[in-house]
Design a protein around this motif. Structure first.
Motif, PDB file in Angstrom:
ATOM      1  N   MET A 172      10.401   6.845  -3.833  1.00 42.86           N
ATOM      2  CA  MET A 172       9.113   6.579  -3.755  1.00 42.86           C
ATOM      3  C   MET A 172       8.676   5.741  -2.765  1.00 42.86           C
ATOM      4  SD  MET A 172       6.530   5.307  -6.680  1.00 42.86           S
ATOM      5  CE  MET A 172       7.367   6.878  -8.040  1.00 42.86           C
ATOM      6  N   ASN A 173       7.972   6.022  -1.971  1.00 38.05           N
ATOM      7  CA  ASN A 173       7.658   5.050  -0.593  1.00 38.05           C
ATOM      8  C   ASN A 173       6.876   3.796  -1.108  1.00 38.05           C
ATOM      9  OD1 ASN A 173       9.054   6.855   1.597  1.00 38.05           O
ATOM     10  ND2 ASN A 173       6.325   8.293   1.220  1.00 38.05           N
ATOM     11  N   PRO A 174       6.742   3.229  -0.269  1.00 41.02           N
ATOM     12  CA  PRO A 174       5.303   1.578  -0.568  1.00 41.02           C
ATOM     13  C   PRO A 174       4.172   1.554  -0.460  1.00 41.02           C
ATOM     14  CG  PRO A 174       6.693   1.397   1.576  1.00 41.02           C
ATOM     15  CD  PRO A 174       7.510   2.641   0.788  1.00 41.02           C
ATOM     16  N   PRO A 175       2.986   1.474  -1.040  1.00 38.87           N
ATOM     17  CA  PRO A 175       1.782   1.336  -0.639  1.00 38.87           C
ATOM     18  C   PRO A 175       1.126   1.458   0.318  1.00 38.87           C
ATOM     19  CG  PRO A 175       2.373  -0.268  -2.763  1.00 38.87           C
ATOM     20  CD  PRO A 175       3.572   0.762  -2.642  1.00 38.87           C
ATOM     21  N   SER A 176       0.196   1.643   0.964  1.00 41.08           N
ATOM     22  CA  SER A 176      -0.130   2.352   2.326  1.00 41.08           C
ATOM     23  C   SER A 176      -2.272   1.341   1.499  1.00 41.08           C
ATOM     24  CB  SER A 176      -0.492   2.557   3.193  1.00 41.08           C
ATOM     25  OG  SER A 176      -0.357   4.619   2.083  1.00 41.08           O
ATOM     26  N   PHE A 177      -2.745   1.298   2.537  1.00 37.57           N
ATOM     27  CA  PHE A 177      -4.281   1.399   2.654  1.00 37.57           C
ATOM     28  C   PHE A 177      -4.992   1.237   3.399  1.00 37.57           C
ATOM     29  CE2 PHE A 177      -1.335  -2.457   0.080  1.00 37.57           C
ATOM     30  CZ  PHE A 177      -1.664  -2.607  -1.137  1.00 37.57           C
ATOM     31  N   ARG A 178      -6.314   1.659   2.904  1.00 42.99           N
ATOM     32  CA  ARG A 178      -6.999   2.107   3.924  1.00 42.99           C
ATOM     33  C   ARG A 178      -9.024   2.443   3.184  1.00 42.99           C
ATOM     34  NH1 ARG A 178      -9.058   6.622   2.108  1.00 42.99           N
ATOM     35  NH2 ARG A 178      -8.106   7.625   0.578  1.00 42.99           N
ATOM     36  N   GLN A 179      -9.460   1.900   4.003  1.00 42.18           N
ATOM     37  CA  GLN A 179     -11.009   2.219   3.500  1.00 42.18           C
ATOM     38  C   GLN A 179     -10.986   3.087   2.709  1.00 42.18           C
ATOM     39  OE1 GLN A 179     -13.489   0.431   6.550  1.00 42.18           O
ATOM     40  NE2 GLN A 179     -15.039   2.134   6.226  1.00 42.18           N
ATOM     41  N   ALA A 180     -12.077   3.034   1.567  1.00 38.46           N
ATOM     42  CA  ALA A 180     -11.932   4.598   0.917  1.00 38.46           C
ATOM     43  C   ALA A 180     -13.302   5.657   1.843  1.00 38.46           C
ATOM     44  CB  ALA A 180     -13.019   4.095  -0.210  1.00 38.46           C
ATOM     45  N   THR A 181     -13.573   6.782   1.456  1.00 33.68           N
ATOM     46  CA  THR A 181     -14.194   7.832   2.372  1.00 33.68           C
ATOM     47  C   THR A 181     -15.038   7.968   1.099  1.00 33.68           C
ATOM     48  OG1 THR A 181     -12.472   9.623   2.398  1.00 33.68           O
ATOM     49  CG2 THR A 181     -12.443   8.093   3.605  1.00 33.68           C
ATOM     50  N   PRO A 182     -15.982   8.654   1.396  1.00 36.66           N
ATOM     51  CA  PRO A 182     -16.517   9.465   0.045  1.00 36.66           C
ATOM     52  C   PRO A 182     -15.221  10.908  -0.378  1.00 36.66           C
ATOM     53  CG  PRO A 182     -18.050   9.527   1.668  1.00 36.66           C
ATOM     54  CD  PRO A 182     -16.726   9.559   2.335  1.00 36.66           C
ATOM     55  N   SER A 183     -14.356  11.850   0.675  1.00 31.23           N
ATOM     56  CA  SER A 183     -13.769  12.170  -0.366  1.00 31.23           C
ATOM     57  C   SER A 183     -13.041  11.840  -1.473  1.00 31.23           C
ATOM     58  CB  SER A 183     -12.406  12.463   0.762  1.00 31.23           C
ATOM     59  OG  SER A 183     -12.065  11.882   1.341  1.00 31.23           O
ATOM     60  N   ASP A 184     -12.870  10.213  -1.596  1.00 32.10           N
ATOM     61  CA  ASP A 184     -11.977   9.564  -2.936  1.00 32.10           C
ATOM     62  C   ASP A 184     -13.115   9.604  -4.121  1.00 32.10           C
ATOM     63  OD1 ASP A 184      -9.459   8.830  -1.003  1.00 32.10           O
ATOM     64  OD2 ASP A 184     -11.045   7.396  -0.109  1.00 32.10           O
ATOM     65  N   ILE A 185     -14.460   9.268  -4.117  1.00 30.57           N
ATOM     66  CA  ILE A 185     -15.276   9.177  -5.247  1.00 30.57           C
ATOM     67  C   ILE A 185     -14.413   9.981  -6.471  1.00 30.57           C
ATOM     68  CG2 ILE A 185     -17.521  10.201  -6.141  1.00 30.57           C
ATOM     69  CD1 ILE A 185     -18.286   9.591  -3.156  1.00 30.57           C
ATOM     70  N   ASP A 186     -13.714  10.799  -5.948  1.00 25.36           N
ATOM     71  CA  ASP A 186     -13.975  11.424  -7.933  1.00 25.36           C
ATOM     72  C   ASP A 186     -12.148  10.588  -8.214  1.00 25.36           C
ATOM     73  OD1 ASP A 186     -16.218  13.691  -8.080  1.00 25.36           O
ATOM     74  OD2 ASP A 186     -15.192  15.329  -6.756  1.00 25.36           O
ATOM     75  N   ARG A 187     -11.241  11.278  -7.410  1.00 27.85           N
ATOM     76  CA  ARG A 187     -10.271   9.892  -7.507  1.00 27.85           C
ATOM     77  C   ARG A 187     -10.406   8.679  -8.171  1.00 27.85           C
ATOM     78  NH1 ARG A 187      -6.479   9.520 -11.200  1.00 27.85           N
ATOM     79  NH2 ARG A 187      -3.882   8.105  -9.631  1.00 27.85           N
ATOM     80  N   CYS A 188     -11.052   7.576  -7.502  1.00 29.95           N
ATOM     81  CA  CYS A 188     -11.931   6.819  -8.437  1.00 29.95           C
ATOM     82  C   CYS A 188     -12.310   6.867  -8.796  1.00 29.95           C
ATOM     83  CB  CYS A 188     -12.243   5.761  -6.512  1.00 29.95           C
ATOM     84  SG  CYS A 188     -11.697   5.619  -5.234  1.00 29.95           S
ATOM     85  N   PHE A 189     -13.049   7.453  -9.539  1.00 30.39           N
ATOM     86  CA  PHE A 189     -14.157   7.772 -10.778  1.00 30.39           C
ATOM     87  C   PHE A 189     -12.858   7.982 -11.494  1.00 30.39           C
ATOM     88  CE2 PHE A 189     -16.565   9.782 -13.596  1.00 30.39           C
ATOM     89  CZ  PHE A 189     -17.041   9.200 -14.230  1.00 30.39           C
TER      90      PHE A 189
END
Length: 170
Positions: A1-18
């Motif tokens: 497993m790779n270490p986590p990374s970070f980025r700014q959210a985009t509209p394509s992330d809405i469903d997964r974040c919900f």
């Protein structure tokens, strides 16, 4: 497993974040899909997702205000949000329950604090439940008071962190 990374959210992330929000929060605490979409649309700079092996496993989001009123429910829809305001109000800190207990929340919070410091913000405010007060104190937050908010029918505590600009070499 790779270490986590970070980025700014985009509209394509809405469903997964919900999906993560609904799994991690109890009862009426979870933000609606619409609130998550609004937060990503209106202040993507304040909505950071954590990914591991190409999958979003958590996120943190907030808005900015000149005068912070932690019990203001309308602010959760970014009503009154001003991206230029110096004070950040955290709305969600969420890790997929399958990935909890691995230090991800602390790493995500430190990353968010560094990001907000770099953008010139002065304070970060949040509300948490009893069981999280000690965690946030270890991360550098100061306990303010029990909150008057009864969001989701829960008892909350207000906390704040003062941010300091990085020292620049002469």
């Amino acid at each position: 497993m790779n270490p986590p990374s970070f980025r700014q959210a985009t509209p394509s992330d809405i469903d997964r974040c919900f999906e993560i929000e609904n799994c991690a929060y109890e009862g009426d605490e979870a933000a609606t899909r619409e609130k998550i979409a609004t937060r990503i649309e209106q202040y993507p700079q304040g909505f950071i997702v954590m990914e591991q092996d190409g999958r979003v496993i958590g996120f943190i989001n907030g808005g900015c205000a000149h005068d912070v009123v932690m019990s203001d429910e309308a602010f959760k829809e970014l009503i009154g949000h001003d991206p230029a305001a110096p004070n950040v109000v955290v709305m969600s800190v969420v890790i997929d329950p399958a990935c909890q207990g691995q230090g991800h929340a602390s790493l995500m919070m430190r990353t968010f604090v560094a990001h907000m410091t770099a953008t010139g913000k002065k304070t970060i405010h949040l509300m948490c439940k009893d069981r999280h007060v000690a965690l946030y104190e270890r991360l550098g937050y100061r306990y303010v008071r029990p909150s008057s908010s009864d969001h989701g029918g829960m008892a909350w505590h207000e906390m704040v962190m003062t941010l300091y600009a990085p020292i620049r070499k002469l």
